[in-house]
Design a protein around this motif. Structure first.
Motif, PDB file in Angstrom:
ATOM      1  N   THR A 156      -0.768  -6.983  -9.015  1.00 54.19           N
ATOM      2  CA  THR A 156      -1.510  -7.964  -9.703  1.00 54.19           C
ATOM      3  C   THR A 156      -2.715  -8.430  -8.830  1.00 54.19           C
ATOM      4  OG1 THR A 156      -0.206  -9.607  -8.894  1.00 54.19           O
ATOM      5  CG2 THR A 156       0.301  -8.990 -10.968  1.00 54.19           C
ATOM      6  N   ILE A 157      -3.769  -8.889  -9.194  1.00 60.68           N
ATOM      7  CA  ILE A 157      -5.127  -9.272  -8.759  1.00 60.68           C
ATOM      8  C   ILE A 157      -5.447 -10.590  -9.111  1.00 60.68           C
ATOM      9  CG2 ILE A 157      -6.543  -7.987 -10.091  1.00 60.68           C
ATOM     10  CD1 ILE A 157      -8.220  -7.415  -7.381  1.00 60.68           C
ATOM     11  N   ASP A 158      -5.941 -11.425  -8.306  1.00 63.09           N
ATOM     12  CA  ASP A 158      -6.422 -12.667  -8.642  1.00 63.09           C
ATOM     13  C   ASP A 158      -7.586 -13.096  -7.704  1.00 63.09           C
ATOM     14  OD1 ASP A 158      -6.536 -14.879 -10.098  1.00 63.09           O
ATOM     15  OD2 ASP A 158      -4.712 -15.737  -9.526  1.00 63.09           O
ATOM     16  N   LEU A 159      -8.214 -14.088  -7.994  1.00 56.14           N
ATOM     17  CA  LEU A 159      -9.335 -14.508  -7.236  1.00 56.14           C
ATOM     18  C   LEU A 159      -9.484 -15.938  -7.097  1.00 56.14           C
ATOM     19  CD1 LEU A 159     -12.884 -14.559  -8.175  1.00 56.14           C
ATOM     20  CD2 LEU A 159     -11.300 -13.907  -9.819  1.00 56.14           C
ATOM     21  N   ARG A 160      -9.774 -16.507  -6.303  1.00 63.20           N
ATOM     22  CA  ARG A 160     -10.365 -17.963  -6.085  1.00 63.20           C
ATOM     23  C   ARG A 160     -11.727 -18.042  -5.349  1.00 63.20           C
ATOM     24  NH1 ARG A 160      -5.441 -17.706  -2.888  1.00 63.20           N
ATOM     25  NH2 ARG A 160      -6.630 -18.095  -1.181  1.00 63.20           N
ATOM     26  N   SER A 161     -12.554 -18.699  -5.954  1.00 60.19           N
ATOM     27  CA  SER A 161     -13.597 -18.862  -5.664  1.00 60.19           C
ATOM     28  C   SER A 161     -14.302 -20.315  -5.507  1.00 60.19           C
ATOM     29  CB  SER A 161     -14.531 -18.160  -6.361  1.00 60.19           C
ATOM     30  OG  SER A 161     -16.074 -18.022  -5.662  1.00 60.19           O
ATOM     31  N   ARG A 162     -15.136 -20.822  -4.474  1.00 59.98           N
ATOM     32  CA  ARG A 162     -15.441 -21.982  -4.549  1.00 59.98           C
ATOM     33  C   ARG A 162     -16.975 -21.959  -4.074  1.00 59.98           C
ATOM     34  NH1 ARG A 162     -12.110 -26.750  -1.552  1.00 59.98           N
ATOM     35  NH2 ARG A 162     -13.689 -28.429  -1.906  1.00 59.98           N
ATOM     36  N   ARG A 163     -17.960 -22.311  -4.804  1.00 59.23           N
ATOM     37  CA  ARG A 163     -19.214 -22.236  -4.764  1.00 59.23           C
ATOM     38  C   ARG A 163     -19.770 -22.827  -3.465  1.00 59.23           C
ATOM     39  NH1 ARG A 163     -22.676 -19.948  -5.404  1.00 59.23           N
ATOM     40  NH2 ARG A 163     -24.762 -20.249  -6.328  1.00 59.23           N
ATOM     41  N   GLY A 164     -20.443 -21.917  -2.698  1.00 57.62           N
ATOM     42  CA  GLY A 164     -21.087 -22.217  -1.526  1.00 57.62           C
ATOM     43  C   GLY A 164     -19.787 -21.839  -0.138  1.00 57.62           C
ATOM     44  N   GLU A 165     -18.875 -21.718  -0.726  1.00 64.35           N
ATOM     45  CA  GLU A 165     -17.827 -21.697   0.406  1.00 64.35           C
ATOM     46  C   GLU A 165     -17.066 -20.271   0.719  1.00 64.35           C
ATOM     47  OE1 GLU A 165     -14.919 -24.876   0.508  1.00 64.35           O
ATOM     48  OE2 GLU A 165     -16.697 -26.452   0.012  1.00 64.35           O
ATOM     49  N   LYS A 189      -1.168  -8.521  -5.217  1.00 68.24           N
ATOM     50  CA  LYS A 189       0.066  -8.188  -4.669  1.00 68.24           C
ATOM     51  C   LYS A 189       0.492  -7.145  -5.329  1.00 68.24           C
ATOM     52  CE  LYS A 189       4.084 -11.170  -5.564  1.00 68.24           C
ATOM     53  NZ  LYS A 189       4.781 -12.303  -6.400  1.00 68.24           N
ATOM     54  N   ILE A 190       1.133  -6.256  -4.245  1.00 66.47           N
ATOM     55  CA  ILE A 190       1.521  -5.206  -5.005  1.00 66.47           C
ATOM     56  C   ILE A 190       3.176  -4.578  -4.318  1.00 66.47           C
ATOM     57  CG2 ILE A 190      -0.240  -3.605  -5.300  1.00 66.47           C
ATOM     58  CD1 ILE A 190      -0.596  -2.814  -2.336  1.00 66.47           C
ATOM     59  N   PRO A 191       3.533  -3.792  -4.957  1.00 69.83           N
ATOM     60  CA  PRO A 191       5.026  -3.497  -4.350  1.00 69.83           C
ATOM     61  C   PRO A 191       5.069  -2.481  -3.250  1.00 69.83           C
ATOM     62  CG  PRO A 191       4.353  -2.451  -6.557  1.00 69.83           C
ATOM     63  CD  PRO A 191       3.480  -3.314  -6.114  1.00 69.83           C
ATOM     64  N   LEU A 192       5.948  -2.653  -2.450  1.00 69.23           N
ATOM     65  CA  LEU A 192       6.020  -2.017  -1.160  1.00 69.23           C
ATOM     66  C   LEU A 192       6.308  -0.559  -1.473  1.00 69.23           C
ATOM     67  CD1 LEU A 192       8.293  -4.093   1.250  1.00 69.23           C
ATOM     68  CD2 LEU A 192       5.900  -3.732   1.202  1.00 69.23           C
ATOM     69  N   ALA A 240      -0.535  -3.982  11.222  1.00 70.38           N
ATOM     70  CA  ALA A 240       0.813  -3.407  11.452  1.00 70.38           C
ATOM     71  C   ALA A 240       1.720  -3.345  10.161  1.00 70.38           C
ATOM     72  CB  ALA A 240       1.639  -3.707  12.496  1.00 70.38           C
ATOM     73  N   THR A 241       1.425  -4.052   9.090  1.00 73.14           N
ATOM     74  CA  THR A 241       2.071  -4.178   8.008  1.00 73.14           C
ATOM     75  C   THR A 241       2.486  -2.850   7.231  1.00 73.14           C
ATOM     76  OG1 THR A 241       0.981  -6.313   7.679  1.00 73.14           O
ATOM     77  CG2 THR A 241       2.480  -5.747   5.920  1.00 73.14           C
ATOM     78  N   GLU A 242       3.610  -2.638   7.023  1.00 76.07           N
ATOM     79  CA  GLU A 242       4.020  -1.373   6.416  1.00 76.07           C
ATOM     80  C   GLU A 242       4.115  -1.358   4.916  1.00 76.07           C
ATOM     81  OE1 GLU A 242       7.344   0.099   8.807  1.00 76.07           O
ATOM     82  OE2 GLU A 242       5.878   1.347   9.912  1.00 76.07           O
ATOM     83  N   LEU A 243       3.577  -0.028   4.374  1.00 75.63           N
ATOM     84  CA  LEU A 243       4.104   0.033   3.017  1.00 75.63           C
ATOM     85  C   LEU A 243       4.109   1.674   2.691  1.00 75.63           C
ATOM     86  CD1 LEU A 243       0.886  -0.877   0.860  1.00 75.63           C
ATOM     87  CD2 LEU A 243       0.740  -0.150   2.949  1.00 75.63           C
ATOM     88  N   ASP A 244       4.497   1.912   1.715  1.00 79.67           N
ATOM     89  CA  ASP A 244       4.675   3.196   1.114  1.00 79.67           C
ATOM     90  C   ASP A 244       3.459   3.955   1.059  1.00 79.67           C
ATOM     91  OD1 ASP A 244       7.114   4.673  -0.732  1.00 79.67           O
ATOM     92  OD2 ASP A 244       5.206   5.561  -0.822  1.00 79.67           O
ATOM     93  N   ARG A 245       3.498   5.330   1.857  1.00 78.26           N
ATOM     94  CA  ARG A 245       2.275   6.113   1.808  1.00 78.26           C
ATOM     95  C   ARG A 245       1.578   6.149   0.409  1.00 78.26           C
ATOM     96  NH1 ARG A 245       3.216  10.930   0.253  1.00 78.26           N
ATOM     97  NH2 ARG A 245       1.151  10.978   0.039  1.00 78.26           N
ATOM     98  N   GLN A 246       2.546   6.263  -0.525  1.00 72.09           N
ATOM     99  CA  GLN A 246       1.980   6.570  -2.000  1.00 72.09           C
ATOM    100  C   GLN A 246       1.123   5.506  -2.289  1.00 72.09           C
ATOM    101  OE1 GLN A 246       5.100   7.112  -4.866  1.00 72.09           O
ATOM    102  NE2 GLN A 246       3.897   7.784  -6.389  1.00 72.09           N
ATOM    103  N   VAL A 247       1.880   4.214  -2.106  1.00 70.92           N
ATOM    104  CA  VAL A 247       0.873   2.890  -2.568  1.00 70.92           C
ATOM    105  C   VAL A 247      -0.229   2.936  -1.485  1.00 70.92           C
ATOM    106  CG1 VAL A 247       1.336   0.467  -2.717  1.00 70.92           C
ATOM    107  CG2 VAL A 247       3.207   1.918  -3.073  1.00 70.92           C
TER     108      VAL A 247
END
Lengths: 898, 151
Positions: free
Chosen positions: A452-461, A468-471, A320-327
């Protein structure tokens, strides 16, 4: 533009498109939980509606496909047919066909030529086949369709007489369809009856509207109350006009601010309020729940499961989280790609998962939530995590990083390489995600909308990607800054904080050669002046040490830097106007805006600004490295060691592991005495031999002297240093060298090259009898033999003298393989100290050790909180007492057993 | 007679004419914001009734020296292209002339190449020469013909 589409048809197309998206999602949910009657009823109703409308509009092909699909669904519904993945695939295929037909319809306004016999016969065959199986089973369905099961049947159904003549009057005549029914097929009238019996939207039963809404709400569907369809262009237009209105309002307010008393004040206040509300309302019309972009995803995951033979559950949270339809439109594709990616590369096959001790079904979690004007979308899987080494290797192969650079990169940095252009991690290119577009495209798309985009990774897990984007893109919050005469807007998204630097301030701008840096909370932040970037400085930006300036700390991707500006004005909500084509080539700008005072200012593009800092790249890389190592510690099992930094005989810092040091003392140098064996000092009622890390001559004769006290059993020795500098916790990467005695090697600590000293060298230097003396108390008649296995040279060099000093003979092995060779030579060891870097190999190793009649294996760990291993709790390498105690007790129990 | 209407204006000492149909409006540019790092012929951006206009310096485009002092009488010719607003800063605006298209003469072969590229030809008036300016060409980025192609 061609013939105007019939209004009725167009409405049908829009509605059907919506319904079909719902069906996709519902079917996938249904497959995982076939007992959920509500879901099935929903699907049934939707298909029925489509079929009904098709009949009404005269679309025979669509109607036929929908009818066959509905028949099959009807059999699921009354429990005659078991729900199987194949059956669901079949229904999904028929839905795809309906979509294809609709697509053609919306382009050409007529149904395409041809027929859908293929899909319809598959549906019918399944209905029959399933029914036969069901009939064979001795069970009575609640409402058995009146049919006689027949295994095969030629297609006589179109002609009752012909069918009769052939003697295959197996089904009943359906007057609605003017043909005989197939086995398992139900007549139109029956379907209609079933439909009416299905618990559907309450309006059918003429229930009260309130109840109807409640029922809708309970199903978690998006509320359907009182909505109208408005052309998007109308909304866009409205948005533009409101933007203009806001600007005009701002201008008026600005003008009035200079007038002390004005009759316009009150009405303008009202205008201002209404404008604000209007803006908010219009913004709201553009807002859509993110769930609408997710509708296709369950289907995608399901299809991926089928293709890849995996079991994956998609969990969605925050629809239900809302954001601009263009985005919203702009993130649909990146999201789809990310989900595919997780299915393909993230989650392992069921066999691998079971082998890894995980539940057979993998989970991909999709989560969305608001966080201060932004929306965060996370895609996380509980899969295998990123293969750091493979990425590193591949990045080098593809020339994305040079080998040397790759070698010093932290795991987190290596992981981020998947975003590098031209990188595709899949060793095997599948048709799912290996199609030449990779995460770099996702990154580009996300950055295009200021995210922006980021990642976290843990081997095996598992791996988590977060976006993260503007509304909204139309109005952004921006910091207005000034350089000389110029003003610029800087998107708030990339601004971390503001720092004032100058002679009177806490922070000062410092220099490394000509590069400006700022020491901010113990980290070096590379600085760049906006003046320099924009080519505004007259004198080539000659650095001044006593500059008074504002520094905007910014983060763009993984790059963090400070932007030096002259002035910081205000944060304003600005309306973003596109950049003129004639200015498009200037990478530093992303657009323009009109401020409240009517002036036009340029919006700086944080990405473009970051790119123009080329000469600072090296500095930045180092800063990033530090940061990455800091953040990576959260999820990378690195060898984190606490080190004591000190200076001795020079400015360069030296270090030794803090755990080896018993105490730090500051002693009066005048109490030092010289003996034959060297300097000593009375310490806690006994003589402590002293040695200086820079040579005994460096020992002070007066004043205070800093001493690191090492103790072993009853004996102590003191290592004198010039000054104790700091204690740092870091991932220790030692570059070994043989440059001088007493030095194990060098490591980069806090950005400085630091010598790691060899404690054992100094200890034996201080008192040659120390080692023996230390072991005196527990010296055995026969020295016991210990095998030390550690792949890390630092620990080998640190532990071997330590164990040796405690009175044992030590044989060192570099790896388990090396150890096995040494064991195979017929040597018998009283105990084996083994590093648990390869937990999987430990079982086997233990067996080999046990076979040879050797002593117990004591697992070692480089982490301070020792994890449990197959061989019991591991002993931290850095804790010498624990280590010696463990060794002692292991040997004792071996002695007792023998 | 094939008559065309031209707006005349001066950049430096030269009188130019531009087809009336090409020109959206004439305005007095005020509060122009210069844009660092932009091409030298771009005078800046300004706000014209809520629209952002990219202003070009006519003198810079023609390789003429900048105006010695700003007399506050600067004017600009407004042009709309592809939903964008552009302005060409000129020194003086003149009258609207009605001229016979047939009397348009080709550019002299020895004309400065920059000028030749933006000139559609020359009209001989009684006491001076009127260079007919191709505004689209004038506002196109050097080497690129985006705007001209779109027109």
């Amino acid at each position: 533009m061609g013939v105007k589409m019939d209004d009725l048809l167009r409405e049908f197309l829009t509605e059907t498109a919506d319904s079909l998206e719902v069906i996709d999602t519902e079917l996938v949910r249904f497959e995982s939980d076939p007992d959920d009657k509500d879901t099935l009823n929903n699907i049934f109703r939707l298909v029925h509606t489509i079929k009904g409308t098709c009949g009404f509009l005269g679309l025979p092909r669509l109607e036929a496909v929908a009818h066959a699909g509905e028949t099959l669904l009807g059999l699921f519904r009354d429990g005659t047919l078991k729900v199987t993945p194949e059956a669901v695939t079949l229904v999904l295929d028929s839905i795809d066909r309906i979509k294809a037909l609709l697509n053609h319809l919306s382009n050409e306004q007529v149904e395409p030529e041809g027929n859908d016999r293929d899909i319809i016969s598959r549906l019918e065959a399944h209905a029959e086949g399933g029914l036969n199986a069901a009939a064979a089973a001795p069970r009575a369905p609640a409402a058995p369709p009146p049919v006689a099961p027949v295994s095969s049947e030629p297609d006589f159904s179109e002609d009752p007489e012909l069918a009769q003549a052939a003697g295959v009057t197996t089904g009943r005549w359906d007057p609605d369809q003017q043909r005989y029914l197939r086995p398992g097929e139900v007549s139109m009238a029956e379907l209609e009856a079933a439909f009416l019996a299905t618990e559907g939207p309450a309006e059918i039963k003429n229930a009260k509207p309130a109840e109807a809404e409640e029922a809708e709400g309970k199903k978690g569907a998006i509320s359907t109350n009182a909505t109208i369809r408005v052309n998007v262009d109308v909304l866009e237009n409205l948005m533009t006009m409101v933007s203009e209105l806001v600007l005009t309002r701002n201008q008026l307010m600005q003008m009035l601010r200079t007038v002390a008393d004005s009759e316009f004040k009150a009405p303008l206040q009202r205008l201002s309020g209404i404008t604000g509300e209007l803006q908010e309302c219009v913004m709201k019309t553009r807002m859509q729940p993110i769930g609408s972009a997710w509708k296709k995803l369950p289907r995608i995951v399901r299809d991926a499961c089928q293709d890849l033979h995996k079991k994956i559950e998609l969990v969605m949270d925050g629809e239900a989280t809302e954001l601009d339809r263009q985005v919203l439109d702009l993130i649909k594709d990146p999201l789809t790609h990310m989900i595919r990616n997780s299915c393909d590369h993230g989650v392992e096959s069921p066999e691998d998962r079971i082998a890894a001790g995980k539940p057979e079904t993998g989970t991909i979690k999709l989560r969305a939530y608001h966080e201060g004007g932004h929306i965060i979308i996370e895609v996380s899987d509980d899969g295998q995590g990123l293969k750091t080494e493979r990425i590193r290797q591949k990045a080098v192969e593809k020339g994305i990083v040079d080998p040397l650079e790759a070698h010093v990169m932290t795991d987190a940095q290596v992981h981020r390489l998947v975003f590098a252009p031209g990188f595709s991690t899949a060793a095997q290119v599948t048709n799912m995600s290996g199609r030449g577009v990779g995460m770099d495209v996702v990154k580009t798309n996300v950055e295009l909308i200021g995210g922006t985009i980021d990642l976290r990774s843990r081997r095996g897990e598992g791996t988590t990607f977060s976006i993260k984007i503007p509304l909204t893109l139309a109005i952004i919050s921006a910091l207005i800054i000034g350089v000389g005469e110029h003003r610029f807007a800087l998107p708030q998204l990339s601004v971390l904080e503001l720092v004032r630097a100058g002679p009177q301030c806490e922070q000062k701008i410092e220099f490394i050669k000509n590069t400006r840096v700022l020491r901010l909370r113990n980290r070096l932040l590379p600085l760049v002046s906006l003046e320099g970037i924009l080519g505004l400085s007259m004198d080539g930006s000659e650095p001044r040490a006593d500059e008074l300036a504002y520094i905007v700390v910014m983060q763009v991707g993984d790059t963090r830097f400070g932007l030096i500006v002259d002035q910081v004005f205000d944060t304003e909500e600005i309306v973003v106007k596109p950049l003129s084509k004639r200015l498009g080539s200037v990478a530093q700008y992303s657009g323009a805006t009109i401020l409240g005072d009517g002036a036009v200012i340029m919006i700086l593009d944080p990405g473009g600004v970051a790119k123009s800092i080329s000469n600072l790249e090296t500095t930045m890389r180092r800063v990033n490295q530090e940061e990455a190592s800091r953040s990576s510690n959260d999820y990378v099992a690195g060898e984190k060691t606490t080190l004591l930094l000190f200076s001795a005989g020079g400015e360069e810092p030296r270090a030794c592991p803090l755990n080896l040091v018993t105490r730090l003392e500051d002693l009066d140098a005048s109490t030092f005495e010289m003996t034959q064996r060297g300097p000593v000092v009375q310490y806690r009622g006994r003589l402590m031999p002293l040695v200086h890390a820079a040579g005994t001559h460096a020992l002070r004769s007066e004043g205070r002297q800093s001493i690191l006290v090492f103790s072993q059993g009853e004996s102590v020795i003191g290592l004198a240093v010039d000054a104790i500098l700091d204690i740092v916790e870091d991932n220790l990467t030692i570059q070994l060298s043989d440059m001088s005695q007493g030095v194990l090697g060098t490591a980069v600590l806090k950005g400085k090259s630091t010598e790691i000293i060899d404690i054992s060298y100094y200890l034996t230097q201080a008192d040659q009898g120390w080692a023996e003396a230390a072991a005196q108390g527990e010296r055995k008649a026969k020295r016991q033999r210990i095998l030390l296995v550690d792949s890390h040279p630092f620990f080998r060099n640190m532990l071997a003298p330590l164990v040796n000093a405690a009175g044992y003979d030590v044989v060192v092995a570099e790896s388990l393989e090396d150890a096995q060779t040494k064991l195979a030579r017929g040597n018998v060891f009283d105990a084996v100290l083994a590093d648990t870097d390869h937990p999987s190999k430990m079982d086997q190793f233990q067996a080999i050790v046990a076979q040879g009649g050797n002593g117990p294996v004591i697992p070692l760990s480089s982490r301070s909180e020792a994890p449990s291993t197959v061989l019991g709790p591991a002993v931290p390498k850095s804790d010498r007492y624990a280590l010696l105690a463990a060794l002692d007790s292991a040997l004792r129990s071996r002695g007792e057993a023998a | 007679m094939n008559e065309r209407e031209y707006v005349t204006f001066k950049i430096g000492t030269q009188v130019f004419g531009a087809s009336v149909s090409e020109i959206h409006d004439v305005f007095r540019p005020s509060n122009t914001t210069t844009v660092p790092l932009s091409a030298p012929e771009i005078a800046g951006v300004l706000n014209l009734r809520g629209r952002i206009v990219t202003a070009f310096d006519g003198r810079a485009l023609l390789g003429l020296p900048p105006k010695e002092k700003d007399d506050g009488r600067t004017l600009a010719i407004g042009v709309e292209r592809d939903g964008e607003s552009f302005g060409l800063i000129i020194d003086e605006i003149g009258e609207v002339l009605r001229l016979d298209a047939d009397s348009l003469e080709q550019n002299p072969v020895n004309l400065d190449p920059v000028w030749a590229s933006v000139s559609r030809g020359v009209h001989r008036l009684d006491n001076r020469l009127l260079v007919i300016m191709d505004i689209d060409r004038m506002l196109s980025p050097p080497g690129g013909d985006e705007i001209a192609a779109a027109a």
